[in-house]
Write a protein that holds these residues in place. Structure first.
Motif, PDB file in Angstrom:
ATOM      1  N   ASP A 341       0.831  -1.200   0.000  1.00  0.00           N
ATOM      2  CA  ASP A 341       0.000   0.000   0.000  1.00  0.00           C
ATOM      3  C   ASP A 341       0.870   1.257   0.000  1.00  0.00           C
ATOM      4  O   ASP A 341       0.601   2.225  -0.726  1.00  0.00           O
ATOM      5  CB  ASP A 341      -0.920  -0.015   1.221  1.00  0.00           C
ATOM      6  CG  ASP A 341      -1.998   1.054   1.148  1.00  0.00           C
ATOM      7  OD1 ASP A 341      -2.665   1.147   0.101  1.00  0.00           O
ATOM      8  OD2 ASP A 341      -2.169   1.797   2.126  1.00  0.00           O
ATOM      9  N   ARG A 342       1.924   1.232   0.804  1.00  0.00           N
ATOM     10  CA  ARG A 342       2.824   2.393   0.853  1.00  0.00           C
ATOM     11  C   ARG A 342       3.528   2.582  -0.488  1.00  0.00           C
ATOM     12  O   ARG A 342       3.669   3.709  -0.984  1.00  0.00           O
ATOM     13  CB  ARG A 342       3.853   2.206   1.964  1.00  0.00           C
ATOM     14  CG  ARG A 342       4.774   3.421   2.141  1.00  0.00           C
ATOM     15  CD  ARG A 342       5.653   3.278   3.366  1.00  0.00           C
ATOM     16  NE  ARG A 342       6.541   2.122   3.282  1.00  0.00           N
ATOM     17  CZ  ARG A 342       6.355   0.984   3.943  1.00  0.00           C
ATOM     18  NH1 ARG A 342       5.304   0.837   4.737  1.00  0.00           N
ATOM     19  NH2 ARG A 342       7.196  -0.015   3.820  1.00  0.00           N
ATOM     20  N   ARG A 345       1.239   4.064  -3.106  1.00  0.00           N
ATOM     21  CA  ARG A 345       0.924   5.467  -2.868  1.00  0.00           C
ATOM     22  C   ARG A 345       2.132   6.383  -3.104  1.00  0.00           C
ATOM     23  O   ARG A 345       1.977   7.532  -3.516  1.00  0.00           O
ATOM     24  CB  ARG A 345       0.412   5.654  -1.443  1.00  0.00           C
ATOM     25  CG  ARG A 345      -0.955   5.023  -1.225  1.00  0.00           C
ATOM     26  CD  ARG A 345      -1.388   5.110   0.238  1.00  0.00           C
ATOM     27  NE  ARG A 345      -2.737   4.583   0.384  1.00  0.00           N
ATOM     28  CZ  ARG A 345      -3.849   5.259   0.129  1.00  0.00           C
ATOM     29  NH1 ARG A 345      -3.759   6.515  -0.301  1.00  0.00           N
ATOM     30  NH2 ARG A 345      -5.025   4.717   0.283  1.00  0.00           N
ATOM     31  N   ARG A 349       1.734   7.315  -7.946  1.00  0.00           N
ATOM     32  CA  ARG A 349       0.300   7.100  -7.784  1.00  0.00           C
ATOM     33  C   ARG A 349      -0.440   7.537  -9.041  1.00  0.00           C
ATOM     34  O   ARG A 349      -0.210   8.597  -9.601  1.00  0.00           O
ATOM     35  CB  ARG A 349      -0.197   7.882  -6.572  1.00  0.00           C
ATOM     36  CG  ARG A 349      -1.687   7.785  -6.338  1.00  0.00           C
ATOM     37  CD  ARG A 349      -2.069   8.435  -5.011  1.00  0.00           C
ATOM     38  NE  ARG A 349      -3.505   8.540  -4.888  1.00  0.00           N
ATOM     39  CZ  ARG A 349      -4.119   8.871  -3.770  1.00  0.00           C
ATOM     40  NH1 ARG A 349      -3.424   9.120  -2.687  1.00  0.00           N
ATOM     41  NH2 ARG A 349      -5.429   8.966  -3.713  1.00  0.00           N
ATOM     42  N   TRP A 353      -7.371   6.388  -5.567  1.00  0.00           N
ATOM     43  CA  TRP A 353      -7.857   5.025  -5.363  1.00  0.00           C
ATOM     44  C   TRP A 353      -8.894   4.935  -4.251  1.00  0.00           C
ATOM     45  O   TRP A 353      -9.725   4.049  -4.246  1.00  0.00           O
ATOM     46  CB  TRP A 353      -6.678   4.128  -5.010  1.00  0.00           C
ATOM     47  CG  TRP A 353      -5.698   4.044  -6.131  1.00  0.00           C
ATOM     48  CD1 TRP A 353      -5.964   4.172  -7.462  1.00  0.00           C
ATOM     49  CD2 TRP A 353      -4.301   3.841  -6.037  1.00  0.00           C
ATOM     50  NE1 TRP A 353      -4.825   4.064  -8.195  1.00  0.00           N
ATOM     51  CE2 TRP A 353      -3.784   3.852  -7.351  1.00  0.00           C
ATOM     52  CE3 TRP A 353      -3.421   3.653  -4.980  1.00  0.00           C
ATOM     53  CZ2 TRP A 353      -2.438   3.670  -7.624  1.00  0.00           C
ATOM     54  CZ3 TRP A 353      -2.086   3.468  -5.249  1.00  0.00           C
ATOM     55  CH2 TRP A 353      -1.599   3.488  -6.539  1.00  0.00           C
ATOM     56  N   ARG A 354      -8.813   5.831  -3.275  1.00  0.00           N
ATOM     57  CA  ARG A 354      -9.734   5.717  -2.140  1.00  0.00           C
ATOM     58  C   ARG A 354     -10.566   6.987  -2.020  1.00  0.00           C
ATOM     59  O   ARG A 354     -10.135   8.043  -2.411  1.00  0.00           O
ATOM     60  CB  ARG A 354      -8.971   5.463  -0.837  1.00  0.00           C
ATOM     61  CG  ARG A 354      -8.172   4.171  -0.891  1.00  0.00           C
ATOM     62  CD  ARG A 354      -7.425   3.946   0.399  1.00  0.00           C
ATOM     63  NE  ARG A 354      -6.531   2.816   0.285  1.00  0.00           N
ATOM     64  CZ  ARG A 354      -6.901   1.557   0.429  1.00  0.00           C
ATOM     65  NH1 ARG A 354      -8.145   1.259   0.703  1.00  0.00           N
ATOM     66  NH2 ARG A 354      -6.026   0.586   0.309  1.00  0.00           N
TER      67      ARG A 354
END
Length: 354
Positions: A341-342, A345, A349, A353-354
């Motif tokens: 995830d890190r 991001r 990126r 995404w969120r």
């Protein structure tokens, strides 16, 4: 222009949402309304399972592309008797994509269950038999795997990397301990994985196997491609030996992360340093570029050498604690998920995404 290049162009036109805007390694794609990155994970066995168990925690847009060279155990018996793709690594990937609820965990246990008997069923996994039965019923490996995934509630899609079963062949120095300096050709994934000698290189037979079109399309349409961890010569490198799949990995606008193993594998990579894993990867796929190399910080004794090896791929090295705390050389899915995830991001990126 080769026929393979033409096929790749046709597949790229078929992939949804792939436009020219944002192309290039500096700007991959314009901002998207997709809630999570599209991720394709390549590998086989327990290494791929570890990666999938982590990735399903951070994206619902997940595709596994799985090696089909296994020739041991239940998979090998079914492959020989019924002339089908070996189902074992596909089954493991489906199990890894099962959810953490009662339904998902129950089905994960069921398809992983192996019969114990003194008869012909001994050692067969329930999931292997289910997958092969649907292959015979539907006549389409991809459709059958999609149906199994739907039954399990799998949080992602599982695809074979090739439409035909492959034989793995390796050049091994010292396969016979009595002749430590001689180089022999060793055949079969199960034999290569356990060889006491030094694996120099691997190839697949047939040497120009057809890729599954859906796997090629998934790579071309991905935001991120994850290669590894896993058995280096028998699960990771074979994906680079399928020409259409390698072409897609080279040409995709996705960013690419290579996830290294926590420890050398007895037999295949005994005595390998982290940077040597990269060196053999480069020998098998010299045109492949990477963006990030992920390694457990405790498994890298020489960070400078690893960084130098990664630079040859154009990649940065990310070190993170991703191993289980019990001391075993296994990835912790939560820690690995946090590391992925890190990376997603921090390194280019693509969209919100969120």
């Amino acid at each position: 222009m080769t026929g393979r290049t033409l096929r790749l162009r046709r597949l790229r036109r078929l992939t949804p949402g792939r436009g020219e805007e944002g192309a290039g390694r500096g700007g991959r794609r314009a901002a998207s309304k997709v809630a999570a990155p599209k991720v394709v994970a390549l590998g086989g066995g327990m290494g791929l399972s570890a990666s999938l168990a982590a990735l399903r925690r951070i994206t619902g847009e997940l595709t596994a592309v799985v090696t089909v060279a296994d020739d041991g155990g239940s998979s090998g018996r079914l492959r020989e008797e019924l002339s089908v793709l070996p189902p074992g690594d596909l089954r493991k990937a489906l199990a890894a994509l099962c959810g953490d609820d009662d339904w998902g965990q129950t089905w994960a246990r069921v398809i992983q269950h192996r019969f114990q008997s003194e008869g012909d069923l001994h050692g067969h996994a329930v999931g292997n038999l289910l997958i092969v039965a649907l292959w015979e019923q539907l006549g389409d490996p991809v459709q059958a795997l999609d149906l199994v995934g739907k039954l399990l509630g799998a949080q992602g899609r599982v695809l074979p990397m090739s439409a035909v079963p492959l034989e793995l062949q390796a050049l091994v120095r010292g396969h016979d301990p009595a002749r430590p300096d001689e180089v022999d050709t060793v055949r079969g994934q199960a034999t290569v994985a356990l060889t006491p000698g030094e694996v120099l290189s691997v190839q697949v037979v047939p040497t120009d196997p057809p890729a599954v079109p859906e796997a090629v399309a998934a790579v071309l349409d991905a935001d991120w491609v994850v290669l590894g961890p896993g058995s280096w010569f028998s699960s990771v490198i074979p994906h680079l030996l399928v020409p259409e799949l390698l072409d897609a990995l080279v040409q995709t606008k996705a960013r690419r992360v290579l996830s290294l193993n926590l420890a050398p594998q007895p037999g295949e990579t005994e005595g390998f340093s982290p940077q040597r894993h990269l060196e053999v990867l480069a020998r098998h796929a010299p045109k492949l570029a990477l963006d990030v190399v992920l390694a457990d910080e405790a498994a890298v004794p020489d960070r400078e050498s690893l960084a130098d090896a990664a630079k040859r791929f154009g990649a940065a090295v990310e070190l993170a604690p991703v191993a289980r705390q019990d001391g075993s050389p296994k990835h912790d899915p939560e820690l690995l998920a946090a590391a992925y995830d890190r990376i997603f991001r921090m390194h280019g990126r693509i969209g919100p995404w969120r």
